[in-house]
Write an enzyme that holds these catalytic residues in place. Structure first.
Site, PDB file in Angstrom:
ATOM      1  N   HIS C  65       0.824  -1.204   0.000  1.00  8.41           N
ATOM      2  CA  HIS C  65       0.000   0.000   0.000  1.00  8.41           C
ATOM      3  C   HIS C  65       0.862   1.259   0.000  1.00  8.41           C
ATOM      4  O   HIS C  65       1.917   1.316   0.627  1.00  8.41           O
ATOM      5  CB  HIS C  65      -1.035  -0.006   1.119  1.00  8.41           C
ATOM      6  CG  HIS C  65      -0.501   0.082   2.522  1.00  8.41           C
ATOM      7  ND1 HIS C  65      -0.288   1.282   3.149  1.00  8.41           N
ATOM      8  CD2 HIS C  65      -0.169  -0.871   3.414  1.00  8.41           C
ATOM      9  CE1 HIS C  65       0.164   1.058   4.380  1.00  8.41           C
ATOM     10  NE2 HIS C  65       0.245  -0.241   4.567  1.00  8.41           N
ATOM     11  N   ASP C 175       5.996   2.020   6.836  1.00  7.26           N
ATOM     12  CA  ASP C 175       4.740   1.294   6.624  1.00  7.26           C
ATOM     13  C   ASP C 175       3.924   2.101   5.638  1.00  7.26           C
ATOM     14  O   ASP C 175       3.304   3.082   6.019  1.00  7.26           O
ATOM     15  CB  ASP C 175       4.017   1.134   7.960  1.00  7.26           C
ATOM     16  CG  ASP C 175       2.611   0.579   7.824  1.00  7.26           C
ATOM     17  OD1 ASP C 175       2.271   0.076   6.745  1.00  7.26           O
ATOM     18  OD2 ASP C 175       1.838   0.655   8.797  1.00  7.26           O
ATOM     19  N   GLU C 203      -5.115   1.921   2.732  1.00  7.47           N
ATOM     20  CA  GLU C 203      -5.026   0.775   3.640  1.00  7.47           C
ATOM     21  C   GLU C 203      -5.264   1.218   5.065  1.00  7.47           C
ATOM     22  O   GLU C 203      -5.943   0.548   5.837  1.00  7.47           O
ATOM     23  CB  GLU C 203      -3.646   0.117   3.511  1.00  7.47           C
ATOM     24  CG  GLU C 203      -3.538  -1.258   4.143  1.00  7.47           C
ATOM     25  CD  GLU C 203      -3.035  -1.259   5.591  1.00  7.47           C
ATOM     26  OE1 GLU C 203      -2.967  -2.340   6.176  1.00  7.47           O
ATOM     27  OE2 GLU C 203      -2.718  -0.176   6.134  1.00  7.47           O
ATOM     28  N   HIS C 314       3.942   3.804  12.603  1.00  4.52           N
ATOM     29  CA  HIS C 314       2.936   4.872  12.717  1.00  4.52           C
ATOM     30  C   HIS C 314       3.464   6.089  13.489  1.00  4.52           C
ATOM     31  O   HIS C 314       2.696   6.815  14.104  1.00  4.52           O
ATOM     32  CB  HIS C 314       1.621   4.366  13.358  1.00  4.52           C
ATOM     33  CG  HIS C 314       0.822   3.508  12.424  1.00  4.52           C
ATOM     34  ND1 HIS C 314      -0.531   3.349  12.539  1.00  4.52           N
ATOM     35  CD2 HIS C 314       1.190   2.784  11.354  1.00  4.52           C
ATOM     36  CE1 HIS C 314      -0.956   2.540  11.570  1.00  4.52           C
ATOM     37  NE2 HIS C 314       0.076   2.191  10.859  1.00  4.52           N
TER      38      HIS C 314
END
Lengths: 325, 343, 355
Positions: C65, C175, C203, C314
């Site tokens: 993603h 990520d 995502e 994150h």
């Protein structure tokens, strides 16, 4: 029929590992149906051909269990849950792996109140003396299920995994009875229900039936001081009105009630506030499939031992046979 | 009273508890028939109106507004005749004490949700929230008669006729989302005046309150290249965060966010500016919780616009909207459909 | 490896908060267009590339993603400060004092915070409340701020990648730009199976893009390339560490979204062992990936997840071990090369098959 229930309930099959259950079912009914298929998620789809409506009956093969997340240096296994398992409900219970390895579930005793117990403070002891010994029989990612006999007592069954091998048994019995009908019946034994109603979705997409029923268990309100629910074990299978995943399609619900009334089959109406069934995912597949459910009232659902009444089971077979006519 | 208020009042007074919209599907269809070339009811009771486009081959625009309402479901009938119940959709137990209801049993039965008199509530309990399982519906019959008339699973709807207030405001049950359905009608009325190339499917959808179920079905079955959703957003309220509520009467809220089509959202905002149609901007960092989330990921994905009508007191029986915003929503969507750039 | 690492660094320096993946997508197109037979951008913004194989016709979807977590401007205050909400999961405690870029113009800003001197006793010991944080772009009032930003503007962290320590890389958006970098490299080679390289959107806001991508591709097998949680810092018990940085790419058996296909994962393990590539199993079952969406697409897809462990996922300072990235590349490539030989049976089992 009890023999079928026992055989199915005793077969290993946590979510994602339903293959053995599928093999047992295939062995039992393959001669009674016209076609047997599996799909990429492992759903077992057995078809009895007919020119009329396509009716899908779904019972899930998977059972709840535990998954090994870590093996420590002393050989104890750490785990997480597969499906809805209560941490406090499994302390001191036996679990068994696919290869027969047995373990005992226990917890870190220095921890406070057992009500607040979490899986990361618990472990499985398989009597290994070291990590090396443990790793010979169990790997990270392996799943275990609860151990326990399947017995018949006073017309009622006590067993592990009745959720939903009892539904599987109902469909197996029905397929063996081979009720006469013009409709095309899809006996679908689904996978991964306990982790999010997954298998039923792809199975329904491949079939696109005119209507579908989930055959599963529901809770009861007939044990001491439980949450009120107008369903009692032994008063007949239920016609599902609502559960946590679906409000049954009115026509499907009415057809079930008509079938029961016309054939004098006892039934109850089910409004289950929590917990979903395959009907929830079939309902919204491929542009919408009118769905509902028939449930076997079951005490102690999602515990090491669950219970159902044989009369309810036999009447569920009759109800479904009347429904598909 | 303006035409829109008249219609919205009528729509709000229909009963269509989520999951049992068959109660009202035909009446919704009647309303749409006045403005559409074809109206059908699908197996889930989505009511689908088609207003044909004038180009060949036409594009397909899908406009949805859900018409189901939150309600209750009977879970048990006590020997004393009182009914136990659970929520169908997001009902706040604090908002339903001492409420009039209709129980949709063998026939429609009037009832009230009882409440303990203040004299009998202990001081400790006064500060506690009430749980739904502690409440009962009283239909005024004894157990025997109640069991004859009512079954487990029967739906219950709230009673509260819509009433007009100042400044074109209406308050009543089910403004969420009959005001969206009224916007569908406003859209159709406006479209009549305009030339539009595309087939426009207006769908009054079901079971939104249970998880966007009607919209999931409709957006799969109707292969659209543009989706528009009418729903409600929170109206301005004391004590509520200012970036999540919108004043009534200041125009429809156009949502911006990850799941919404950037191109079409920009397009419709430009249209609103050009045509002088009042609008507000509604930032939606998540999946919006509306049918837009279903359309956006249907099949190959439908580029979608979300237009929300500010509504105060959501999920109570005095939801309040301004019909000015409803009209603005319908007009804006119609203008955009008629004038949209297909490139 | 140098080249792939530079591509990864460049990828992380681009902004692609969910729903706003254009800049990342354009860069990826420029890198892969000459290596694939076809590509297109779908309605949602997914980049779907196709590379015909030389053999079996097995349809393999590779998913990475493009989007990252970030913020969205939700209100412009009268003093010119910007209220915001998060897009995707971000803990409020990591927001304080961060550098950000606002909107497509990349207006620079910082997330301010009340000085410790001025905090009440409760504020000092309590958690940070997201609602009290604002972005300061230096505007003197609302009017000036409105000239620079709009409500709905996406906000990304402004953190450049840094190589540091023993073979570590710190960057924002590892990520899942690490998955994108792996997929870009994989598309440069030839295989027997047909490859659908899908760079997906949204995502982080509920696995959205993968749903429509899988619907269009309708694959037999899908491998999701991810950056995954890793928490191997002190004070964590070994069994609570989800993955360990530097111990090789992580394979998922189960998470909240998926139970991966047993045969496919077994195959990947065999390939890793045969080629001496280190690997590990992810030990916690939290979180979800696009595999959950892809698996239940159509009549079902056999799925696996291969991921690089990323510490502090994150946050704008995610950290990975470069060797995990290298090993993930090796492993994924070997898996694809071996698929047609050992997995002919999957072709028969894909979709509905007679037993």
């Amino acid at each position: 029929m009890f023999d079928i229930i026992k055989k199915l309930a005793q077969t290993f099959g946590p979510s994602g590992n339903e293959k053995k259950v599928a093999e047992v079912i295939t062995g039992l009914i393959k001669d009674k149906v016209d076609d047997v298929k599996t799909d990429a998620l492992g759903n077992l789809i057995c078809v009895k051909k007919g020119a009329g409506k396509k009716i899908m009956l779904a019972a899930h093969m998977d059972e709840i269990g535990l998954i090994v997340s870590h093996i420590d240096e002393k050989g104890f296994l750490r785990f997480s849950n597969v499906g809805g398992v209560h941490p406090w409900g499994i302390v001191g219970k036996r679990v068994v792996f696919e290869n027969g390895t047995t373990g005992i579930v226990w917890y870190e005793e220095d921890k406070d109140d057992i009500k607040n117990l979490k899986f990361d403070k618990m472990y499985i002891d398989i009597m290994a003396k070291s990590a090396q010994e443990a790793e010979k029989v169990v790997k990270v990612g392996d799943m275990a299920v609860f151990a326990g006999d399947t017995i018949l007592q006073n017309g009622r069954v006590i067993s592990k995994a009745l959720d939903d091998r009892i539904g599987c048994a109902v469909l197996v019995q029905m397929a063996l009875n081979a009720p006469e009908t013009d409709n095309e019946i899809y006996y679908v034994f689904t996978t991964q229900e306990e982790v999010g109603l997954r298998g039923a979705r792809t199975a329904a997409y491949g079939i696109v039936p005119d209507m579908a029923l989930a055959v599963d268990v529901c809770m009861t309100g007939d044990i001491p001081n439980c949450k009120p629910m107008a369903v009692r074990m032994g008063d007949g299978p239920t016609v599902k009105i609502k559960d946590g995943s679906v409000i049954s399609h009115p026509h499907v619900k009415d057809r079930l009630m008509d079938a029961a009334e016309k054939n004098g089959i006892p039934y109850q109406l089910e409004v289950m506030q929590h917990g979903g069934t395959d009907a929830g995912s079939i309902h919204v597949t491929a542009g919408g499939i009118p769905s509902g459910g028939v449930s076997i009232p079951s005490r102690y659902v999602h515990n090491v031992a669950e219970a159902v009444d044989m009369n309810d089971v036999e009447n569920a077979v009759k109800l479904l046979e009347a429904f598909v006519k | 009273m303006n035409e829109c208020s008249e219609l919205l009042k009528k729509l709000c007074n229909l009963r269509a508890v989520t999951g049992r919209e068959n109660m009202a599907a035909e009446k919704i269809a009647e309303v749409l028939r006045n403005y559409c070339d074809e109206v059908t009811i699908d197996p889930f009771f989505n009511v689908i109106g088609l207003k044909k486009g004038q180009s060949e081959p036409p594009g397909n625009v899908l406009v949805t507004a859900h018409y189901d309402e939150i309600g209750l479901i009977v879970t048990g009938i006590e020997d004393s005749g009182f009914l136990r119940f659970a929520a169908a959709g997001g009902v706040d137990p604090k908002a339903i004490g001492a409420m009039e209801v209709i129980v949709h049993g063998k026939k429609d039965l009037f009832g009230v949700i009882g409440a303990k008199p203040p004299h009998l509530i202990s001081p400790e309990d006064k500060d506690k929230g009430i749980k739904m399982e502690e409440m009962r519906i009283d239909i005024g019959y004894d157990g025997e008669k109640a069991k004859e008339l009512v079954s487990v699973g029967d739906m219950v709807s709230f009673v509260n006729p819509a009433r007009e207030l100042m400044n074109n405001r209406l308050a009543g049950k089910s403004m969420d989302n009959r005001s969206g359905v009224a916007a569908l009608v406003e859209l159709l009325k406006e479209l009549k005046k305009l030339h539009h190339d595309d087939n426009v499917y207006v769908v009054a959808t079901v079971q939104e309150e249970l998880g966007l179920i009607g919209a999931i079905c409709a957006s799969y079955n109707i292969k659209a290249d543009l989706g528009i959703v009418f729903d409600v957003c929170h109206g301005d309220m004391p004590d509520a965060p200012g970036d999540e509520t919108f004043p009534l009467g200041k125009g429809v809220a156009v949502a911006v966010g990850p799941v919404l089509s950037k191109k079409h959202t920009r397009g419709i905002i430009k249209m609103a500016k050009d045509e002088n149609i009042p609008y507000q901007v509604d930032p939606e960092p998540g999946d919006t919780g509306t049918e837009a989330a279903a359309h956006a990921i249907a099949r190959e994905g439908i580029p979608t616009i979300l237009l929300s009508i500010p509504a105060k007191y959501m999920h109570t029986t005095v939801e309040m909207v301004s019909t000015d915003d409803v009209t603005a929503a319908g007009r804006l969507a119609a203008r955009y459909i008629a004038g949209r750039d297909k490139a | 490896m140098k080249e792939q690492l530079e591509i990864l660094k460049k990828l992380t320096s681009l902004d692609g908060v969910s729903g706003d993946e254009g800049a990342v997508r354009d860069y990826i197109i420029s890198l892969v267009r000459d290596h694939v037979d076809d590509y297109y951008v779908d309605n949602m913004g997914n980049l779907i590339t196709y590379k015909k194989g030389s053999g079996s016709g097995l349809k393999v979807m590779l998913d990475a993603h493009m989007d990252e977590v970030g913020l969205m401007v939700t209100k412009i205050n009268s003093d010119g400060l910007l209220k915001f909400q998060t897009i995707g999961g971000i803990e409020s405690r990591v927001l304080v004092g961060k550098r950000v870029r606002v909107g497509e113009k990349g207006v620079p800003g910082v997330i301010g915070f009340k000085p410790i001197h001025l905090q009440s006793k409760n504020e000092r010991s309590g958690a940070v409340d997201k609602k009290n944080l604002t972005i300061d772009i230096g505007a003197k009032d609302k009017e000036q701020a409105e000239g620079m930003v709009e409500i709905g503007d996406r906000v990304a962290f402004e953190y450049d990648p840094v190589e540091f320590g023993d073979n570590k890389l710190m960057a924002k958006a590892l990520d899942d730009r690490v998955g994108c970098a792996v997929l870009i490299e994989l598309l440069k080679h030839d295989y027997e199976c047909d490859i659908y390289g899908c760079f997906t959107v949204q995502e982080e806001v509920g696995l959205k893009g993968a749903k429509t991508a899988a619907f269009q591709v309708n694959p037999d097998i899908a491998i999701v390339l991810e950056g995954t949680t890793c928490y191997d810092v002190p004070d964590t018990k070994e069994h609570s560490m989800s993955t360990i940085c530097g111990k090789g790419p992580a394979l998922t058996i189960m998470d909240r979204s998926v139970i991966t296909d047993r045969e496919l994962v077994t195959h990947i393990v065999k390939v890793a062992e045969k080629n001496g590539i280190p690997y590990q199993f992810k030990k916690t079952i939290s979180g979800g990936t696009n595999a959950g969406r892809i698996q239940v697409s159509g009549t079902g897809v056999k799925v696996a997840v291969i991921a690089v462990p990323c510490r502090y996922i994150h946050t704008p300072v995610s950290v990975m071990d470069i060797s995990d990235f290298e090993n993930m590349l090796k492993l994924a490539k070997k898996v694809l090369e071996s698929l047609p030989v050992s997995m002919t049976l999957y072709r028969e089992q894909g979709g509905i098959e007679n037993v």
